[in-house]
Write a protein that holds these residues in place. Structure first.
Motif, short mmCIF file in Angstrom:
data_model
loop_
_atom_site.label_atom_id
_atom_site.label_comp_id
_atom_site.label_asym_id
_atom_site.label_seq_id
_atom_site.Cartn_x
_atom_site.Cartn_y
_atom_site.Cartn_z
N LEU A 53 -21.39 25.17 -20.02
CA LEU A 53 -22.49 25.99 -19.48
C LEU A 53 -23.56 25.11 -18.84
O LEU A 53 -24.08 25.42 -17.77
N SER A 54 -23.85 23.99 -19.49
CA SER A 54 -24.86 23.08 -18.94
C SER A 54 -24.40 22.50 -17.62
O SER A 54 -25.18 22.37 -16.67
N LEU A 55 -23.13 22.15 -17.60
CA LEU A 55 -22.55 21.60 -16.37
C LEU A 55 -22.64 22.61 -15.24
O LEU A 55 -23.01 22.28 -14.10
N GLY A 115 -31.66 18.74 -16.98
CA GLY A 115 -31.61 17.29 -17.16
C GLY A 115 -30.51 16.66 -16.33
O GLY A 115 -30.66 15.55 -15.78
N LEU A 116 -29.40 17.35 -16.25
CA LEU A 116 -28.27 16.86 -15.46
C LEU A 116 -28.54 17.02 -13.97
O LEU A 116 -28.14 16.17 -13.13
N ALA A 117 -29.21 18.10 -13.60
CA ALA A 117 -29.42 18.43 -12.18
C ALA A 117 -30.25 17.37 -11.46
O ALA A 117 -29.99 17.10 -10.28
N LEU A 133 -19.11 13.29 -8.01
CA LEU A 133 -18.12 13.62 -9.05
C LEU A 133 -18.11 12.57 -10.15
O LEU A 133 -18.01 12.88 -11.33
N THR A 134 -18.23 11.33 -9.74
CA THR A 134 -18.27 10.25 -10.74
C THR A 134 -19.43 10.46 -11.70
O THR A 134 -19.28 10.36 -12.93
N LEU A 135 -20.56 10.77 -11.10
CA LEU A 135 -21.75 10.95 -11.93
C LEU A 135 -21.57 12.14 -12.88
O LEU A 135 -21.92 12.07 -14.08
N ILE A 136 -20.99 13.21 -12.35
CA ILE A 136 -20.78 14.40 -13.20
C ILE A 136 -19.82 14.06 -14.34
O ILE A 136 -20.01 14.45 -15.48
N GLY A 137 -18.80 13.28 -13.99
CA GLY A 137 -17.84 12.88 -15.02
C GLY A 137 -18.50 12.05 -16.10
O GLY A 137 -18.29 12.28 -17.30
N ILE A 157 -12.73 10.34 -26.75
CA ILE A 157 -11.63 10.98 -26.02
C ILE A 157 -12.17 11.79 -24.84
O ILE A 157 -11.64 11.74 -23.74
N VAL A 158 -13.26 12.51 -25.09
CA VAL A 158 -13.85 13.33 -24.02
C VAL A 158 -14.26 12.45 -22.85
O VAL A 158 -13.96 12.74 -21.68
N VAL A 159 -14.91 11.34 -23.16
CA VAL A 159 -15.38 10.45 -22.08
C VAL A 159 -14.20 9.84 -21.33
O VAL A 159 -14.17 9.81 -20.09
N ILE A 160 -13.22 9.38 -22.09
CA ILE A 160 -12.06 8.74 -21.45
C ILE A 160 -11.31 9.75 -20.57
O ILE A 160 -10.99 9.48 -19.41
N VAL A 161 -11.08 10.93 -21.13
CA VAL A 161 -10.33 11.95 -20.38
C VAL A 161 -11.13 12.41 -19.16
O VAL A 161 -10.58 12.59 -18.07
N ALA A 162 -12.44 12.55 -19.36
CA ALA A 162 -13.28 12.99 -18.23
C ALA A 162 -13.21 11.97 -17.11
O ALA A 162 -13.08 12.34 -15.92
N ASN A 163 -13.24 10.71 -17.45
CA ASN A 163 -13.15 9.68 -16.42
C ASN A 163 -11.79 9.68 -15.72
O ASN A 163 -11.72 9.50 -14.50
N LEU A 164 -10.77 9.92 -16.52
CA LEU A 164 -9.43 9.99 -15.94
C LEU A 164 -9.35 11.16 -14.95
O LEU A 164 -8.83 11.03 -13.84
#
Lengths: 321, 715
Positions: A110-112, A198-200, A247-251, A298-305
């Motif tokens: 939702l935040s994303l 904060g993300l925006a 996209l990188t930043l969002i990831g 895992i979330v960070v690694i998978v998100a980067n992948l």
């Protein structure tokens, strides 16, 4: 591509070992432990606290060297067992995470959505209308979004804005979205907006910068010279290329969102991983801390992948070999 | 809100309705009350009762109509002439109406939502009350477990905060005491375990009591103190439970009824070692679930043994309109369907939630009391605040063998440098705070050091009460005499995890003391680390690699008797490192003493230690602690504990800070019954919170009503 993905997945193993080893080591260095928490108030009862501690340490396997403890934990992890919580009703960490992950994921998604929904259009408009009043306004807004801490914004909303508008406070008790979606969203929307804002900020600024750069490229000028409509130039030609670093930043924000959820979940009593992380750290419930760290890693690694894979989809020039 | 006083408004609402019910009241029916409290079972008796109620209601309606007609005629004919008679009639009517109303007000239902404990809440680290003695584990236990005896709670006739009054819980009656060292209890036969797997409502047996006792002895840290008092514990097949004491022990009942001792557990759960996983008790609430950081949930126990006692007492007392009512539902209590204790301790969330009714109740920090009043004006309007005495002793504490803290003049100077009223003004919005003596404010033992007439300025020639009163000149003179004419600079250890209010208190204390020459720099540790070291009296090194041997903070929670505090905080046998017990040094070395400890070889050791500084070598204090336990005459013991406080104030072994009250805010729909006569407790000061302590789940919560119709009016 498949080979690349396979290689990246294999890399998860050493990365996970490195992350978990580091976290385990740090937890060892923390002053005080779960036994101290349990023995609070034993002081003054005429008991030999050290003797009780020794008994506990033996029961928990903490009398062994750290590397042995870590090895045992890792071996259980390989078997899919994250251990058992030391506090409360001694739920297994797997069971706890089963209920906690969806809450954090929901908040993160939702935040994303909120963050991206604000940042992309605003960033693009700001770039297209460079140095106009709207540009200054949106850039100022982005700086504000970057600099306002989420917890402060949360307090401002709860204590000032809501009462001023006569709005009821947010529900204290969590509702499962499968049981009561409306109530669930009522509890989620403010933390999601705060995290999203904060993300925006950074995403908007990066989008603007990338757009400005792309808009000055020859192929954009060519597109305009061909007589394409401005909307088409921006959306089909400029935006697609500008979005790669975005996209990188969002990831990378996936980890920030998990981190931010620690605070939001605590303030709004959302029973996700962030809130559990706080309680686990407070009570030195190390199996839970380790379990949550595994999930975050895992979330960070998978998100980067996924982001890497998305590069090739957004920009056909990128090929992985 | 148009009217100032909520209760007046409620009475007015009820009165207009009662005017119609006046005739039925004269007929002695009390039907509305019966309809509510006489929730009969499905058996014949219940149907009979329901039929009776229906008949009574029919008669009531007819009587009401007649009464209305008669009253109208009378009003017209004799409006002025019968004014005096009318007043008399009105008084009678009010009395009768009040009888109906008191029976009428009982409302069952609703699930109360409240924070677990106030602004600095914490998850229970375990659901096993024997494994952890902090409030975090003890308070939840009070909801689902029972004890042999429990503190009397209630309204009229019960002194708020008085911790010396007990009544039977799982014991059939209060104990027989054939001699001062023998206490004979009998297990009641009508008490059952909760109707959940694997007990399924089984009757509590004497084997459960024995199993509980054995487990308590094996696991609880409090067992050591227990053993020091109880020589033998025996149970018999005739349901007898016998305690043989080593010697007469005045606070024995406090010990037996303490919320930190023997919560009774079922043998099956004890045997299979799953106490922490699935707490099954016999208390008023059945444990449902606990989600760390989120909430604990309980539901009502429909078979709570104490309910029958209270209902009988209500009927027998005749007060509250229950006289002669025979079919009051024996399982009337607890009145609420359940309790949800949220773990959210953020005041920024709790205050608005209290204001808009999301929370039915909240404990508040005294420092944010005014904020809460602003956010929830309805509560201000209803006298819905309960203020409790502060039973947690706290202040500056030291390593007594280490200079400069071994010098009594330094400690006295520190105490006399503190502006206690000023500190209260800065940290307590309620204006109800007080001063701690060497004892916390446990009633009736605590002696207020502010009241010099009661405390005495001196004791046996030394300043006693005066040592609590600010006197900067004298404090400076004492420091000068102790060899510190320039004052003392030191690191002040503590933790910030007791909450912002407590940190503010620390800062106010430090600021206050600075005028006399004490310059403190704070060194805070995270809670677990603090507990592991400073709280136990192991003072870690400061920034400069040396320890100041000085700390500030609360030292004991949940005291119900002076002995709790004497034994845990000051006594020679205390497990604290800095008070001189056990020979455990901060770094775990054995107690190899090369100093004169006054014959107490186990005294705490440190390279810089000197003798005679602390309570471990204070023979007078040791003797006083011993004697007060043996004084069986309550009044005599009371006076003696006050002498101990006077004597201790001449030594200031711990320099107490102030005692801001506990504050509990109840929204208007939360009402409370006096469990013995069923009347509403309208005076906040009479509510039971102060004494229920950690056990309020069993001792207070069953008598709370959640009046949904009032809530609907507000929310």
């Amino acid at each position: 591509m498949r080979q690349y993905i396979f290689r990246r997945i294999l890399l998860i193993i050493p990365t996970m070992i490195g992350v978990t080893m580091l976290v385990s080591l740090i937890t060892q260095l923390l002053p005080g432990d779960f036994i101290d928490v349990m023995l609070a108030d034993h002081v003054g009862q005429g008991e030999d606290v050290e003797e009780i501690r020794a008994k506990w340490e033996e029961e928990l396997g903490w009398d062994k060297p750290w590397i042995v403890q870590y090895g045992n934990w890792l071996w259980r992890l390989v078997q899919g067992d994250l251990g058992t919580s030391l506090i409360g009703a001694f739920q297994t960490v797997n069971e706890e995470l089963k209920t906690r992950i969806p809450v954090t994921l929901e908040l993160g998604v939702l935040s994303l959505i909120v963050g991206v929904a604000i940042a992309l259009p605003v960033g693009i408009i700001s770039a297209v209308r460079q140095d106009s009043a709207i540009d200054y306004l949106t850039r100022g807004g982005a700086i504000l979004a970057l600099s306002i801490p989420g917890f402060w914004l949360a307090v401002l909303i709860i204590r000032v804005i809501f009462p001023q508008l006569g709005l009821p406070s947010l529900p204290l008790l969590y509702s499962d979205p499968t049981e009561n979606l409306a109530e669930n969203l009522r509890q989620m929307y403010i933390p999601a907006i705060i995290l999203g804002i904060g993300l925006a900020g950074p995403v908007m600024r990066l989008t603007r910068g990338e757009m400005l750069e792309v808009l000055r490229q020859d192929y954009v000028r060519t597109a305009r010279a061909k007589g394409l409509q401005e909307n088409s130039v921006i959306v089909r030609h400029a935006m697609r290329n500008a979005l790669i670093p975005v996209l990188t930043l969002i990831g990378l924000s996936a980890s920030i969102l998990v981190g931010g959820s620690v605070i939001m979940e605590s303030i709004f009593t959302l029973p996700g991983m962030g809130l559990r992380m706080i309680t686990a750290l407070k009570d030195r419930d190390i199996p839970v801390v380790m379990g949550i760290m595994v999930v975050i890693a895992i979330v960070v690694i998978v998100a980067n992948l996924l982001i890497d894979i998305a590069y090739s989809l957004v920009d056909p020039r990128i090929r992985y070999n | 809100m148009s009217e100032r006083n909520y209760w007046q408004r409620m009475r007015r609402r009820q009165m207009s309705r009662r005017a119609l019910l006046g005739a039925s009241a004269r007929a002695g029916v009390g039907a509305a009350g019966l309809a509510l409290v006489g929730c009969g079972d499905d058996d014949d008796d219940g149907q009979q009762a329901a039929a009776q109620v229906a008949q009574q209601q029919d008669g009531q309606q007819q009587a009401m109509q007649q009464q209305q007609q008669q009253q109208a005629m009378q009003d017209q004919a004799q409006q002025q002439a019968d004014q005096a008679d009318a007043q008399e009639d009105g008084a009678q009517q009010d009395q009768q109406q009040a009888m109906v109303a008191t029976a009428d007000h009982i409302i069952r239902g609703g699930r109360r939502v409240a924070p677990f404990v106030g602004p600095y809440s914490g998850d229970p680290p375990t659901l096993d009350p024997y494994e952890n003695l902090t409030y975090r584990a003890q308070i939840p236990s009070g909801f689902h477990y029972s004890k042999l005896i429990q503190a009397i709670s209630g309204g009229d006739g019960v002194n708020p905060g008085n911790t010396a009054q007990y009544e039977n819980d799982l014991a059939a009656t209060m104990p027989e005491i054939p001699e001062p060292t023998v206490f004979n209890f009998t297990l009641r036969e009508d008490a059952n375990w909760h109707d959940v797997d694997p007990l399924n409502g089984r009757q509590i047996t004497i084997a459960d009591i024995q199993a509980t006792h054995d487990r308590f002895k094996e696991i609880s840290a409090n067992a050591a103190g227990w053993d020091g008092v109880i020589a033998q514990f025996t149970t018999g097949e005739d349901n007898s439970i016998r305690f043989d004491l080593h010697k007469p022990h005045a606070p024995f009942l406090t010990l037996a009824g303490s919320s930190q001792h023997m919560w009774i557990m079922p043998q099956e759960i004890v045997d299979d070692g799953t106490v922490a996983q699935r707490p099954v008790g016999s208390g008023p609430w059945i444990f449902e679930n606990f989600e760390p950081g989120v909430a604990i949930n309980w539901r009502r126990n429909p078979d709570w043994h104490r309910s029958r006692d209270y209902v009988n007492a209500m009927v027998e007392s005749g007060a509250g309109g229950y006289n002669g009512i025979s079919n009051v539902d024996p399982q009337l209590f607890p009145l609420m369907d359940g309790i949800t204790a949220t773990m959210n301790g953020d005041v920024n969330v709790l205050i608005p939630a209290l204001g808009d009714g999301s929370l039915d109740y909240s404990q508040l920090s005294p420092a944010i009391f005014k904020q809460a009043q602003d956010a929830a004006p309805d509560i201000e309007d209803t006298a819905g605040y309960v203020f409790t005495l502060n039973t947690v002793p706290g202040g500056f504490y030291f390593n007594y063998s280490i200079p400069p803290w071994n010098d009594v003049r330094v400690r006295l100077a520190l105490s006399m440098s503190m502006d206690r009223d000023g500190i209260l003004a800065a940290t307590d919005d309620t204006g109800r705070g007080g001063w701690h003596s060497p004892l916390s404010q446990i009633a009736p033992y605590w002696l207020d050091p502010k009241d010099l007439d009661a405390f005495g300025e001196t004791f046996e020639g030394d300043d006693s009460g005066l040592t609590f009163h600010r006197d900067i000149a004298k404090a400076r003179a004492l420091l000068d005499a102790a060899g510190f004419p320039e004052g003392i600079q030191a690191t002040l250890h503590g933790t910030a995890d007791y909450g912002a209010t407590v940190v503010n208190l620390y800062e106010a204390c430090a600021s206050s003391a600075s005028e006399a020459g004490f310059q403190f720099e704070f060194f805070f540790k995270e809670y677990a680390a603090y507990i592991a070291s400073i709280f136990r009296g192991n003072f870690p090194d400061d920034w400069d690699g040396e320890s100041s041997h000085l700390a500030i903070g609360p030292l004991y929670g949940g005291a119900t008797d002076p002995e709790d505090i004497w034994a845990a905080v000051y006594a020679r046998t205390s497990g604290r490192h800095n008070w001189g017990s056990g020979g455990r040094t901060p770094d775990g070395l054995a107690s190899v003493l090369e100093i004169d400890t006054g014959g107490h070889a186990e005294a705490w050791s440190h390279p810089n230690a000197v003798s005679g500084g602390g309570p471990e070598t204070d023979e007078r204090l040791h003797d006083m602690f011993t004697k007060q336990k043996e004084l069986l005459d309550f009044d005599e013991r009371l006076e003696y504990t006050r002498d101990i406080q006077r004597y201790m104030s001449t030594k200031q072994y711990m320099v107490p800070y102030v005692a801001a009250p506990g504050v509990y805010a109840f929204n208007p729909w939360m009402q409370q019954l006096e469990p013995r006569d069923g009347t509403l407790i309208e005076n906040a000061d009479q509510r039971m919170w102060p004494k229920a302590n950690y056990a309020w789940g069993a001792e207070a919560e069953p008598f709370f009503m959640l009046n949904q119709s009032i809530k609907d009016d507000y929310v």
